[in-house]
Design a protein around this motif. Structure first.
Motif, PDB file in Angstrom:
ATOM      1  N   GLU A  64      88.991   2.262 -17.679  1.00  0.00           N
ATOM      2  CA  GLU A  64      87.578   0.819 -18.406  1.00  0.00           C
ATOM      3  C   GLU A  64      86.114   0.720 -18.928  1.00  0.00           C
ATOM      4  OE1 GLU A  64      86.646  -1.618 -14.722  1.00  0.00           O
ATOM      5  OE2 GLU A  64      88.638  -1.650 -14.875  1.00  0.00           O
ATOM      6  N   ARG A 112      82.655  -2.858 -19.862  1.00  0.00           N
ATOM      7  CA  ARG A 112      84.179  -2.446 -19.505  1.00  0.00           C
ATOM      8  C   ARG A 112      85.028  -2.701 -20.354  1.00  0.00           C
ATOM      9  NH1 ARG A 112      83.347  -3.444 -12.926  1.00  0.00           N
ATOM     10  NH2 ARG A 112      81.203  -3.115 -12.679  1.00  0.00           N
ATOM     11  N   GLU A 114      88.499  -3.854 -20.068  1.00  0.00           N
ATOM     12  CA  GLU A 114      89.381  -4.595 -19.852  1.00  0.00           C
ATOM     13  C   GLU A 114      90.584  -5.857 -20.015  1.00  0.00           C
ATOM     14  OE1 GLU A 114      88.589  -5.770 -15.102  1.00  0.00           O
ATOM     15  OE2 GLU A 114      86.509  -4.861 -15.759  1.00  0.00           O
ATOM     16  N   ARG A 120      86.585 -12.646 -16.568  1.00  0.00           N
ATOM     17  CA  ARG A 120      86.010 -10.929 -17.173  1.00  0.00           C
ATOM     18  C   ARG A 120      86.223 -10.679 -19.227  1.00  0.00           C
ATOM     19  NH1 ARG A 120      87.671  -7.479 -13.430  1.00  0.00           N
ATOM     20  NH2 ARG A 120      88.624  -9.106 -11.920  1.00  0.00           N
TER      21      ARG A 120
HETATM   22 MG    MG Z   1      86.520  -4.953 -11.764  1.00  0.00          MG
END
Ligand code: MG
Ligand code: ATP
Length: 415
Positions: A64, A112, A114, A120
């Motif tokens: 990530e 990150r 992701e 997120r």
């Molecule tokens: Mg995580």
């Protein structure tokens, strides 16, 4: 062609940003009540800082991180979390020499790589706290009470606190072996990731979301049954102090954090309202991290709150600001007088709006409506002549005649 933002990187626009400001102000206020000071850490760090602290076999370090080699040939990473940076600063500036008990908080963006989805993102924001130098369970309970107070002051019924203990270097390896033994016969049920990390990080299977892993770990041994005397005592005392503080919690024996440095108390603030993005805040003790990073042998504990997820929980609440006064005008002279009054009132601390271009009264009133100002003052030729104008209370509907004098208007509006 217009250029759009990068996927997973968001703008926070007016209308939404007021909510963020409220979250941040609440955190600062509550954390400072508990004796914490802010620390500002940089976004870029040496890649090694994260691989050494978070651990090579974690999701963050494995896949990530935003890492690159800069023009000087240095391997650097845009911080994926704050604890490692704060501890790096703590050691680098010998903060511990002045007082090993440091109580710090930070806020800012983390990065990150992701898969972006609701709750997120690739750039997201954390508000975090780190307390060093105290091994006693009082500090565990105090940190958790502070975190609970933060959510309570935001008026949120969700999330709720879950705690666990991950033991220490004396007892966790024994548990690890027991868990590996348990999983060995069920290895074909585990997902690809959990099979791969069976040797390096088998505990992850416990909180893996894949149905196979959930099936495989049913009835698995619990870390809590493997805690050594010291860890077991620490956990019991932490719970006692939480009870003394009146801080509610439940125990989740399957909670394992995705970072290697945690020891003993670990915790999450969990909600059922955000799907698989259920953790709104998370943290734990890291008694070996400071020495691992080349600092003194000092314990620490901390957490990070995911600001985007808190904002989602606050979605229904309106934080938009309304000006206290809107001045509408008719004619150029009135417009000039209104301009003078506006500036004078703003200098005295009142939020005031005026249509810059002095358009038609109708369009000015439409703007006043949009701003939802508390009061409206209407100035035309007549009002200029008599030196007073009607001040209307938009909530109460009442109206009074006020002199065109900043001090007197201020007095009327502030009541
Ligand atoms: Mg995580
Ligand atoms: P998750 O299990 O949801 O991936 P995590 O264990 O990776 O979370 P931590 O590293 O403990 O999360 O970070 C603390 C908090 O930061 C999380 O509880 C969450 O609220 C928030 N967070 C983590 N990653 C993201 C992200 N990519 N986007 C938005 N918020 C995030």
């Amino acid at each position: 062609m217009a250029i759009n933002g990068v996927k997973g990187f968001n703008d926070i626009l007016p209308g939404e940003v007021e909510k963020w400001q409220h979250i941040e102000a609440t955190a600062r206020r509550v954390f400072e009540l508990y004796g914490l000071s802010e620390i500002r850490i940089p976004i870029l760090e040496s890649t090694e800082l994260f691989s050494r602290s978070i651990g090579d076999a974690t999701d963050i370090v494995e896949k990530e991180m935003y890492s690159f080699v800069d023009k000087g040939g240095n391997k650097v990473t845009m911080r994926p979390e704050g604890t490692a940076s704060v501890m790096r600063a703590f050691i680098e500036h010998k903060i511990h020499a002045k007082d090993p008990v440091a109580r710090l908080y930070y806020l800012g963006p983390m990065f990150r790589y992701e898969r972006p989805q609701k709750g997120r993102y690739r750039q997201f924001h954390q508000i975090g706290a780190e307390l060093t130098g105290v091994a006693a369970p009082t500090v565990d309970a105090h940190v958790l009470t502070m975190l609970t107070q933060f959510f309570a002051e935001l008026g949120l019924a969700e999330p709720s606190l879950q705690i666990n203990s991950l033991g220490c270097p004396a007892c966790r390896p024994v548990y690890r072996e027991a868990l590996k033994g348990f999983l060995l016969g069920r290895i074909e049920l585990l997902c690809e990731d959990c099979v791969r990390r069976y040797e390096t990080n088998p505990l992850r299977a416990l909180d893996c979301k894949s149905p196979g892993c959930q099936e495989a770990t049913k009835g698995a041994p619990s870390m809590l049954d493997y805690l050594c005397t010291d860890c077991s005592d620490h956990f019991a005392k932490t719970r006692n102090f939480l009870d003394l503080a009146g801080t509610g919690y439940s125990i989740n024996e399957r909670m394992v954090r995705g970072l290697d440095y945690y020891t003993r108390t670990t915790f999450e603030m969990v909600t059922g309202l955000l799907g698989s993005q259920s953790a709104v805040a998370a943290g734990g003790r890291y008694d070996g991290l400071i020495s691992e990073l080349g600092g003194p042998q000092l314990p620490g504990i901390g957490f990070a709150i995911g600001v985007e997820r808190v904002a989602l929980l606050l979605a229904e609440k309106d934080f938009s600001r309304r000006p206290e006064l809107f001045i509408a005008t008719m004619g150029e002279k009135a417009h000039a007088e209104a301009f003078r009054l506006m500036v004078e009132l703003q200098r005295r601390g009142l939020s005031v709006e005026l249509d810059y271009e002095g358009k038609s009264l109708k369009s000015q009133m439409r703007r006043a409506d949009k701003f939802k100002s508390r009061f409206t003052l209407i100035i035309g030729e007549d009002e200029l002549g008599r030196g007073t104008a009607p001040l209307k209370d938009m909530d109460g509907g009442t109206q009074v005649e006020v002199a065109l004098d900043a001090a007197l208007i201020l007095k009327q509006v502030k009541g």
